[in-house]
Enzyme design. Structure first.
Site, PDB file in Angstrom:
ATOM      1  N   CYS A   7       0.809  -1.214   0.000  1.00  0.00           N
ATOM      2  CA  CYS A   7       0.000   0.000   0.000  1.00  0.00           C
ATOM      3  C   CYS A   7       0.840   1.261   0.000  1.00  0.00           C
ATOM      4  CB  CYS A   7      -0.941  -0.009   1.198  1.00  0.00           C
ATOM      5  SG  CYS A   7      -2.233  -1.276   1.073  1.00  0.00           S
TER       6      CYS A   7
ATOM      7  N   LYS B 237       0.505   3.448  -3.194  1.00  0.00           N
ATOM      8  CA  LYS B 237      -0.732   4.147  -3.516  1.00  0.00           C
ATOM      9  C   LYS B 237      -0.444   5.528  -4.111  1.00  0.00           C
ATOM     10  CE  LYS B 237      -4.343   2.432  -0.404  1.00  0.00           C
ATOM     11  NZ  LYS B 237      -5.286   2.831   0.648  1.00  0.00           N
TER      12      LYS B 237
ATOM     13  N   ASP C 164     -14.072   2.774   3.066  1.00  0.00           N
ATOM     14  CA  ASP C 164     -13.240   1.676   2.590  1.00  0.00           C
ATOM     15  C   ASP C 164     -13.891   0.832   1.504  1.00  0.00           C
ATOM     16  OD1 ASP C 164     -10.873   1.864   4.479  1.00  0.00           O
ATOM     17  OD2 ASP C 164     -12.537   1.834   5.888  1.00  0.00           O
TER      18      ASP C 164
ATOM     19  N   ASP D 220     -11.284  -4.389   3.568  1.00  0.00           N
ATOM     20  CA  ASP D 220     -12.189  -3.293   3.225  1.00  0.00           C
ATOM     21  C   ASP D 220     -13.643  -3.645   3.523  1.00  0.00           C
ATOM     22  OD1 ASP D 220     -10.172  -1.625   2.402  1.00  0.00           O
ATOM     23  OD2 ASP D 220     -10.360  -2.106   0.274  1.00  0.00           O
TER      24      ASP D 220
ATOM     25  N   SER E  36      -6.610 -11.345 -15.536  1.00  0.00           N
ATOM     26  CA  SER E  36      -5.153 -11.209 -15.535  1.00  0.00           C
ATOM     27  C   SER E  36      -4.705 -10.483 -16.791  1.00  0.00           C
ATOM     28  CB  SER E  36      -4.480 -12.589 -15.457  1.00  0.00           C
ATOM     29  OG  SER E  36      -4.840 -13.376 -16.587  1.00  0.00           O
TER      30      SER E  36
END
Length: 357
Positions: free
Chosen positions: A29, A32, A78, A118, A168
């Site tokens: 994270c 970000k 979130d 989340d 993907s």
């Protein structure tokens, strides 16, 4: 360059194993988009006809939005929450990132726990997830990708969440995460705009995984305590928060404790006071800061909240730890959660959204 330095910078370990973190510009994270830049983009969306919630057709000819959207873009919660028939609410979220550790299976486990978090952060229970995978297929073996997916599946199963396919792409940098759908009681949600003066603040996981991950990326050192924290589900913490009647919470991830607490305090119209000495940290976190293993994301977090922060007499080391960009961090709950340390309180707004003591 010494042999040791060359080994640390190599994409392979001495034993020939792939160092996944060497194939990404950032990790977890901490990679970000900076919060200030992100909010500017989202603010532009909120100004579009119809806004972020219900409404009628605007001048741009947009169709009306579902009036049952309970949680959307407004405050940066979130996950999104939509009320459906039968007294239930659907929770939807997506989260993915570049490798935060070198072990492929551990990375998959961490990324899955982070995505599931989340749902827990808004008071929901995950139901089904789909994988999101970016892979440099001509650079890294697909067998490693399989290990990443296996790790994600392992954690999702532990959460009682189905994994059904995904998407993907061939990507220059490896990336992995999940889009997760869950269920919640629309009358018992955890939101960041429900904080009230007089409530204590509980933190359900220690801080410090960001600086330890940064050290891992630079040196190859492995920190089992950080992996254990990042792979732990926030399920029990979420259920405990709901059990005490909490209405306000968020998870602590890429914007650090200070960044996420600032968003909560701003949305709730209160001042958040942090008792710095009460904040728990993982073993080795302070040493990592002192040795300079601080990510750019952490420094951007601190710069973002600085205009809204009264740091008191708190020094730079503590400020960096409080702003440390976490990956799969704990829940920050407005309420006293059994077993979790109380790290501060919410008070009436006094001119600064954040105050340290």
């Amino acid at each position: 360059m010494t042999d040791t330095e060359a080994e640390r910078r190599s994409p392979l370990t001495a034993g020939g194993a792939v160092r996944l973190t060497r194939y990404a510009h950032g990790g977890g994270c901490a990679c970000k988009i900076p919060p200030g830049e992100l909010e500017a983009v989202v603010a532009g969306l909120l100004e579009e006809p119809g806004g972020a919630g219900g409404g009628s057709d605007g001048p741009g000819g947009y169709p009306p939005f579902n009036a049952e959207l309970l949680v959307g873009l407004d405050d940066g919660d979130d996950a999104a929450v939509v009320r459906v028939e039968g007294g239930r609410a659907i929770v939807a979220t997506a989260d993915f990132f570049t490798p935060v550790v070198d072990d492929a299976r551990d990375w998959g486990r961490i990324a899955a726990a982070n995505a599931l978090s989340d749902v827990y952060a808004v008071g929901g229970e995950p139901l089904v997830a789909v994988n999101l995978l970016g892979w440099p297929r001509e650079v890294l073996p697909m067998e490693l990708a399989g290990e990443v997916l296996r790790g994600g599946l392992e954690v999702a199963r532990a959460a009682g969440c189905h994994v059904a396919g995904g998407h993907s792409v061939d990507d220059p940098e490896p990336k992995y995460g999940m889009a997760v759908t869950g269920l919640a009681d629309p009358g018992r949600l955890l939101r960041i705009d429900r904080g009230r003066a007089g409530l204590p603040l509980s933190l359900t996981k220690p801080l410090g995984v960001g600086v330890l991950n940064t050290r891992h990326k630079a040196t190859g050192e492995v920190f089992p305590q950080a992996i254990a924290t990042m792979t732990a589900l926030n399920r029990d913490a979420s259920r405990a928060a709901l059990a005490i009647g909490a209405e306000c919470a968020t998870d602590v991830t890429g914007f650090g404790l200070l960044g996420h607490l600032y968003k909560l305090a701003r949305a709730s119209g209160v001042t958040a006071v942090v008792d710095v000495a009460a904040v728990p940290y993982l073993e080795g976190a302070r040493g990592a800061v002192r040795d300079g293993h601080v990510s750019g994301g952490t420094r951007r977090n601190l710069a973002w909240v600085h205009p809204h922060l009264d740091p008191g007499r708190i020094g730079e080391e503590d400020l960096l730890l409080l702003a440390d960009a976490q990956t799969s961090g704990g829940l920050l709950v407005a309420g006293e959660v059994p077993g979790a340390p109380v790290v501060g309180e919410l008070v009436p707004f006094d001119g600064a959204a954040l105050r340290l003591r």
